[in-house]
Design a protein around this motif. Sequence first.
Motif, PDB file in Angstrom:
ATOM      1  N   TYR A  48       9.832  10.512 -12.143  1.00  0.00           N
ATOM      2  CA  TYR A  48      10.886   9.470 -12.333  1.00  0.00           C
ATOM      3  C   TYR A  48      10.195   8.241 -11.466  1.00  0.00           C
ATOM      4  N   GLY A  49      10.696   6.830 -11.803  1.00  0.00           N
ATOM      5  CA  GLY A  49      10.180   5.901 -11.092  1.00  0.00           C
ATOM      6  C   GLY A  49       9.017   5.057 -11.951  1.00  0.00           C
ATOM      7  N   LEU A  50       8.738   5.404 -13.099  1.00  0.00           N
ATOM      8  CA  LEU A  50       7.731   4.824 -13.765  1.00  0.00           C
ATOM      9  C   LEU A  50       7.988   3.437 -13.913  1.00  0.00           C
ATOM     10  N   GLU A  51       7.153   2.566 -14.022  1.00  0.00           N
ATOM     11  CA  GLU A  51       7.471   1.086 -14.025  1.00  0.00           C
ATOM     12  C   GLU A  51       6.423   0.418 -15.123  1.00  0.00           C
ATOM     13  N   THR A  52       7.229  -0.504 -16.014  1.00  0.00           N
ATOM     14  CA  THR A  52       6.660  -1.401 -16.850  1.00  0.00           C
ATOM     15  C   THR A  52       6.937  -2.853 -16.442  1.00  0.00           C
ATOM     16  N   SER A  53       5.982  -3.786 -16.575  1.00  0.00           N
ATOM     17  CA  SER A  53       6.163  -4.948 -15.998  1.00  0.00           C
ATOM     18  C   SER A  53       5.210  -5.994 -16.680  1.00  0.00           C
ATOM     19  N   PHE A  54       5.227  -7.370 -16.366  1.00  0.00           N
ATOM     20  CA  PHE A  54       4.330  -8.096 -17.148  1.00  0.00           C
ATOM     21  C   PHE A  54       3.750  -8.971 -15.886  1.00  0.00           C
ATOM     22  N   VAL A  55       2.367  -9.137 -16.004  1.00  0.00           N
ATOM     23  CA  VAL A  55       1.808  -9.965 -15.270  1.00  0.00           C
ATOM     24  C   VAL A  55       1.406 -11.395 -15.741  1.00  0.00           C
ATOM     25  N   ASP A  56       1.868 -12.294 -15.144  1.00  0.00           N
ATOM     26  CA  ASP A  56       1.680 -13.719 -15.822  1.00  0.00           C
ATOM     27  C   ASP A  56       0.885 -14.576 -14.617  1.00  0.00           C
ATOM     28  N   GLU A  57      -0.170 -15.183 -14.814  1.00  0.00           N
ATOM     29  CA  GLU A  57      -1.101 -15.997 -13.970  1.00  0.00           C
ATOM     30  C   GLU A  57      -1.061 -17.361 -14.510  1.00  0.00           C
TER      31      GLU A  57
ATOM     32  N   ALA B   7       0.001 -22.661 -19.026  1.00  0.00           N
ATOM     33  CA  ALA B   7       0.253 -21.176 -19.537  1.00  0.00           C
ATOM     34  C   ALA B   7      -0.857 -20.564 -19.873  1.00  0.00           C
ATOM     35  N   VAL B   8      -0.915 -19.219 -19.560  1.00  0.00           N
ATOM     36  CA  VAL B   8      -1.926 -18.258 -20.042  1.00  0.00           C
ATOM     37  C   VAL B   8      -1.144 -17.198 -20.796  1.00  0.00           C
ATOM     38  N   ALA B   9      -1.959 -16.161 -21.471  1.00  0.00           N
ATOM     39  CA  ALA B   9      -1.184 -15.133 -22.021  1.00  0.00           C
ATOM     40  C   ALA B   9      -0.684 -14.184 -21.079  1.00  0.00           C
ATOM     41  N   LYS B  10       0.280 -13.686 -21.193  1.00  0.00           N
ATOM     42  CA  LYS B  10       0.912 -12.582 -20.098  1.00  0.00           C
ATOM     43  C   LYS B  10       0.109 -11.208 -20.797  1.00  0.00           C
ATOM     44  N   ARG B  11       0.131 -10.398 -19.754  1.00  0.00           N
ATOM     45  CA  ARG B  11      -0.307  -8.865 -20.028  1.00  0.00           C
ATOM     46  C   ARG B  11       0.524  -7.897 -19.364  1.00  0.00           C
ATOM     47  N   ARG B  12       0.612  -6.762 -20.027  1.00  0.00           N
ATOM     48  CA  ARG B  12       1.731  -5.884 -19.530  1.00  0.00           C
ATOM     49  C   ARG B  12       1.039  -4.799 -18.357  1.00  0.00           C
ATOM     50  N   ARG B  13       1.669  -4.142 -17.781  1.00  0.00           N
ATOM     51  CA  ARG B  13       1.221  -3.240 -16.608  1.00  0.00           C
ATOM     52  C   ARG B  13       2.234  -2.347 -16.488  1.00  0.00           C
TER      53      ARG B  13
ATOM     54  N   LEU C  60      -0.460   1.121 -24.580  1.00  0.00           N
ATOM     55  CA  LEU C  60      -1.082  -0.231 -23.647  1.00  0.00           C
ATOM     56  C   LEU C  60      -2.380   0.247 -23.574  1.00  0.00           C
ATOM     57  N   TYR C  61      -3.208  -0.683 -24.291  1.00  0.00           N
ATOM     58  CA  TYR C  61      -4.891  -0.581 -24.144  1.00  0.00           C
ATOM     59  C   TYR C  61      -5.005  -1.404 -22.827  1.00  0.00           C
ATOM     60  N   GLY C  62      -5.988  -0.828 -21.835  1.00  0.00           N
ATOM     61  CA  GLY C  62      -6.179  -1.501 -20.697  1.00  0.00           C
ATOM     62  C   GLY C  62      -7.126  -0.776 -19.807  1.00  0.00           C
ATOM     63  N   ARG C  63      -7.052  -1.158 -18.335  1.00  0.00           N
ATOM     64  CA  ARG C  63      -8.096  -0.637 -17.423  1.00  0.00           C
ATOM     65  C   ARG C  63      -7.123  -0.091 -16.073  1.00  0.00           C
ATOM     66  N   LEU C  64      -7.552   0.382 -15.431  1.00  0.00           N
ATOM     67  CA  LEU C  64      -7.164   0.721 -14.174  1.00  0.00           C
ATOM     68  C   LEU C  64      -7.400  -0.241 -13.132  1.00  0.00           C
ATOM     69  N   VAL C  65      -6.182  -0.858 -12.458  1.00  0.00           N
ATOM     70  CA  VAL C  65      -6.496  -1.766 -11.302  1.00  0.00           C
ATOM     71  C   VAL C  65      -6.719  -1.244  -9.873  1.00  0.00           C
ATOM     72  N   SER C  66      -6.490  -0.070  -9.639  1.00  0.00           N
ATOM     73  CA  SER C  66      -6.756   0.597  -8.237  1.00  0.00           C
ATOM     74  C   SER C  66      -7.198   2.079  -8.713  1.00  0.00           C
TER      75      SER C  66
ATOM     76  N   VAL D 106      -2.150   0.698 -14.581  1.00  0.00           N
ATOM     77  CA  VAL D 106      -3.008   0.285 -15.913  1.00  0.00           C
ATOM     78  C   VAL D 106      -2.552  -1.108 -16.198  1.00  0.00           C
ATOM     79  N   GLU D 107      -3.365  -2.154 -16.239  1.00  0.00           N
ATOM     80  CA  GLU D 107      -3.141  -3.616 -16.781  1.00  0.00           C
ATOM     81  C   GLU D 107      -3.806  -3.618 -18.171  1.00  0.00           C
ATOM     82  N   GLU D 108      -3.291  -4.391 -19.145  1.00  0.00           N
ATOM     83  CA  GLU D 108      -3.507  -4.529 -20.362  1.00  0.00           C
ATOM     84  C   GLU D 108      -4.746  -5.525 -20.396  1.00  0.00           C
ATOM     85  N   LEU D 109      -5.540  -4.982 -21.319  1.00  0.00           N
ATOM     86  CA  LEU D 109      -6.674  -5.892 -21.885  1.00  0.00           C
ATOM     87  C   LEU D 109      -6.343  -6.658 -22.870  1.00  0.00           C
ATOM     88  N   LEU D 110      -6.684  -7.767 -22.658  1.00  0.00           N
ATOM     89  CA  LEU D 110      -6.141  -8.857 -23.897  1.00  0.00           C
ATOM     90  C   LEU D 110      -7.467  -9.237 -24.740  1.00  0.00           C
TER      91      LEU D 110
END
Length: 284
Positions: free
Chosen positions: A179-188, A203-209, A256-262, A280-284
């Motif tokens: 428990y404690g799984l997190e879903t969020s957005f990364v907006d750069e 504005a740039v595209a947001k990606r999920r994490r 989510l289709y992405g890559r490990l960030v750590s 894991v962060e989304e690959l756009l």
Amino acid sequence: MATLFVAYDNHADSATLAGGSWESTLPLANLKKQQPTTLARTTNDAEASSIITSNLGSRKLINVVALVHHNLSPGATWRVRIGNTADYATNLVDTGAVDAIDAMEAAGEQQWGEFNWGGKPTAAQLGEFNPITLYYNSTGVLAQYVKIDISDTSNADEYVEAGRLYVATAFTPTNGVAYGLETSFVDESRSVRSRGGQVFVDAVAKRRRFAFAFHSMDEAEAYTSANEIQRSKGLSGDVLVAIDADDTTNRMRQTLYGRLVSLAPIAHASTTHFTTQMVVEELL
């Protein structure tokens, strides 16, 4: 927790892909490329043009078959066959023609007049996602051949396209995740405030994490799966993650289709329990 999986060993990358009719400048081979904006596109939306066959060369463990970042319309169907005969006369898996796009709303979630009958997103709503259509089998099958038949003859684009094909082995932890799984957005997106007080945004595209912890693995899961994902993928390889593969209503939001960030250590938490974390962060 729910049926979370991490698909990582993508056999499609070394497979022989064929079938259908594909644009010469956007060929079927583009489905092997990690960047999902490098698309494969059919020459039209005919069913005969929208076929993908994969010869994996030998029998491989297959838990997941997925089309990533596609343009399939709400009315599209797909059929997945998995087996060991090249003519697909007999198969270990045959889904039949099933909806390619899941319903995303349950009756009563929206106000009267706003609800889409059947709960499916509109084409405009789909455009706000990076759609992923998938078949999942927790136990997996050993097979060499995979065939995907797509029917989307009312596609407004008049063609079918996708950015990635996954025919993969997946890790589904026996005891799920903590428990404690997190879903969020990364907006750069970058912003600047003028001397007059106005804010201007580049504005740039947001990606999920997604962030989660494997809290109760045995030694085999820890080292043959969780550790192997980090070893083989590192920070550059791609993975496909579904938080709850059985929840069709939220599957598009929770896949989510992405890559490990750590990269996190495998911790021997107790005599028979091992733990680690993944982000894991989304690959756009």
